[in-house]
Write an enzyme that holds these catalytic residues in place. Structure first.
Site, PDB file in Angstrom:
ATOM      1  N   THR A  89       0.792  -1.228   0.000  1.00 34.25           N
ATOM      2  CA  THR A  89       0.000   0.000   0.000  1.00 34.25           C
ATOM      3  C   THR A  89       0.824   1.279   0.000  1.00 34.25           C
ATOM      4  O   THR A  89       0.290   2.350  -0.267  1.00 34.25           O
ATOM      5  CB  THR A  89      -0.936   0.023   1.224  1.00 34.25           C
ATOM      6  OG1 THR A  89      -0.156  -0.122   2.425  1.00 34.25           O
ATOM      7  CG2 THR A  89      -1.955  -1.106   1.143  1.00 34.25           C
ATOM      8  N   LEU A  96       9.104  -1.205  -0.415  1.00 28.21           N
ATOM      9  CA  LEU A  96       7.859  -1.347   0.320  1.00 28.21           C
ATOM     10  C   LEU A  96       8.033  -0.826   1.742  1.00 28.21           C
ATOM     11  O   LEU A  96       8.910  -1.277   2.475  1.00 28.21           O
ATOM     12  CB  LEU A  96       7.432  -2.818   0.352  1.00 28.21           C
ATOM     13  CG  LEU A  96       6.163  -3.135   1.149  1.00 28.21           C
ATOM     14  CD1 LEU A  96       4.958  -2.422   0.562  1.00 28.21           C
ATOM     15  CD2 LEU A  96       5.928  -4.644   1.181  1.00 28.21           C
ATOM     16  N   VAL A  97       7.199   0.126   2.128  1.00 28.70           N
ATOM     17  CA  VAL A  97       7.255   0.723   3.464  1.00 28.70           C
ATOM     18  C   VAL A  97       6.096   0.236   4.327  1.00 28.70           C
ATOM     19  O   VAL A  97       6.247   0.022   5.521  1.00 28.70           O
ATOM     20  CB  VAL A  97       7.253   2.267   3.375  1.00 28.70           C
ATOM     21  CG1 VAL A  97       7.174   2.903   4.756  1.00 28.70           C
ATOM     22  CG2 VAL A  97       8.492   2.760   2.635  1.00 28.70           C
ATOM     23  N   SER A  98       4.932   0.061   3.719  1.00 26.08           N
ATOM     24  CA  SER A  98       3.757  -0.320   4.496  1.00 26.08           C
ATOM     25  C   SER A  98       2.841  -1.174   3.638  1.00 26.08           C
ATOM     26  O   SER A  98       2.829  -1.053   2.405  1.00 26.08           O
ATOM     27  CB  SER A  98       3.012   0.933   4.983  1.00 26.08           C
ATOM     28  OG  SER A  98       1.949   0.597   5.850  1.00 26.08           O
ATOM     29  N   SER A  99       2.081  -2.044   4.291  1.00 28.69           N
ATOM     30  CA  SER A  99       1.193  -2.948   3.564  1.00 28.69           C
ATOM     31  C   SER A  99      -0.061  -3.216   4.382  1.00 28.69           C
ATOM     32  O   SER A  99      -0.121  -2.931   5.578  1.00 28.69           O
ATOM     33  CB  SER A  99       1.904  -4.270   3.252  1.00 28.69           C
ATOM     34  OG  SER A  99       2.219  -4.959   4.451  1.00 28.69           O
TER      35      SER A  99
END
Length: 345
Positions: A89, A96-99
């Protein structure tokens, strides 16, 4: 992307049937037997918290959005949102930092929090979540426990700001705090439960200090989930075993100051060099768990020897003890032969 989109266009709202379909997927895996958690997943709209996500393609990442003009991509977005899968996300500089975690894994973790243990005592659990992400998990907890009992913290306002807005749009107003999750949130303490949705190198002692006696801490460590029971918060004592399930999360990010003054995101452990592993270990997920847990303490040949002698031990045989400034992982028993220090919390 800062995440300011509000969601799908008017007239294209997914129906309750989409959420019911996701619940059926989760229940097929043996979760959501508790009707109160089941109601939370049926009633909290995941699409509101995931207005867009990213999928890997041969040319890099493609962004799928509920506000896309292309009906095919919009349909793919909706299908992805209500499929039992993790979604990327928030990307920064291609990383990728957040999911949004896989819903069935979220359901399992929420059930393993055992919030019902405090029901009937005159008050429900007060929960701290470390790793706000999209805000979806906080919404599920607020639905189940009441928003006043939920605190969620994340490092960046770029994450907490949109999550706060989406929570409010869904009708939930838990405390959303921007800060270093490794420090917990002392101004809202004490907590009966702490749940982390980011992988740890060790257990932050601040979390234990902010708990009540008997509190439960559930967090990803190595490639597993450790469930720690807090016995003495003031003395920073807690102990527990790993759950059976594998768990892979984005590492906990916390500001670290280098000698030149540059802020970095800390977290994560070394991974096995694939060309150094025999085929039997390379293909065994349990070996990779053991490696990620003890790689800072043992050389590869000793880890391989232990793995073979102990008949490829399952996660449930391992545990963690936090005792003041000392914390260590162990096999079978805290006082047994095999124990390894974890990094300072």
């Amino acid at each position: 992307m800062s995440g300011t989109e509000s969601g799908p266009r008017p007239g294209r709202e997914p129906t309750a049937a989409a959420r019911a379909g996701l619940v059926r997927q989760i229940r097929a895996g043996g979760h959501l037997e508790d009707p109160r958690w089941r109601a939370a997943f049926e009633e909290v709209p995941r699409h509101l918290f995931v207005p867009y996500f990213f999928v890997a393609t041969a040319r890099g990442y493609q962004r799928l959005s509920g506000s896309d003009h292309d009906p095919e991509r919009r349909a793919r977005w909706l299908e992805g949102v209500y499929t039992d899968t993790a979604l990327a996300t928030y990307m920064r500089d291609g990383q990728l930092v957040s999911s949004s975690s896989q819903p069935s894994l979220m359901a399992m973790m929420l059930e393993d929090l055992r919030v019902g243990e405090r029901e009937g005592t005159g008050g429900g659990c007060r929960v701290l979540e470390v790793g706000t992400g999209t805000g979806y998990n906080a919404a599920l907890m607020a639905h189940r426990l009441g928003a006043d009992r939920v605190t969620t913290v994340d490092l960046d306002e770029e994450i907490t700001g949109p999550a706060r807005d989406r929570l409010a749009a869904a009708g939930y107003r838990p405390a959303v705090v921007t800060g270093d999750g490794a420090l917990g949130c002392p101004e809202r303490a004490p907590y009966d439960r702490i749940i982390a949705t980011c992988a740890l190198p060790s257990v932050p002692t601040a979390w234990i200090e902010q708990c009540t006696a008997g509190a439960l801490v559930l967090a990803p460590l190595a490639t597993g989930l450790i469930a720690l029971r807090v016995t003495e918060p003031e003395a920073v004592r807690a102990e527990g075993r790993f759950l059976a399930t594998p768990a892979y999360f984005v590492p906990l990010r916390t500001p670290v100051r280098t000698p030149t003054g540059t802020d970095l995101a800390a977290g994560g452990r070394r991974r096995a060099p694939r060309d150094a592993l025999p085929r039997e270990a390379l293909r065994d997920e349990r070996f990779h768990f053991l490696w990620s847990l003890v790689a800072d303490s043992l050389p590869l040949d000793e880890i391989l020897g232990l793995w073979r002698r102990e008949d490829r031990p399952r996660r449930e045989r391992f545990g963690v003890t936090v005792d003041g400034s000392e914390q260590y992982a162990w096999l079978d028993s805290p006082g047994g032969t095999h124990r390894w220090p974890l990094g300072g919390g």
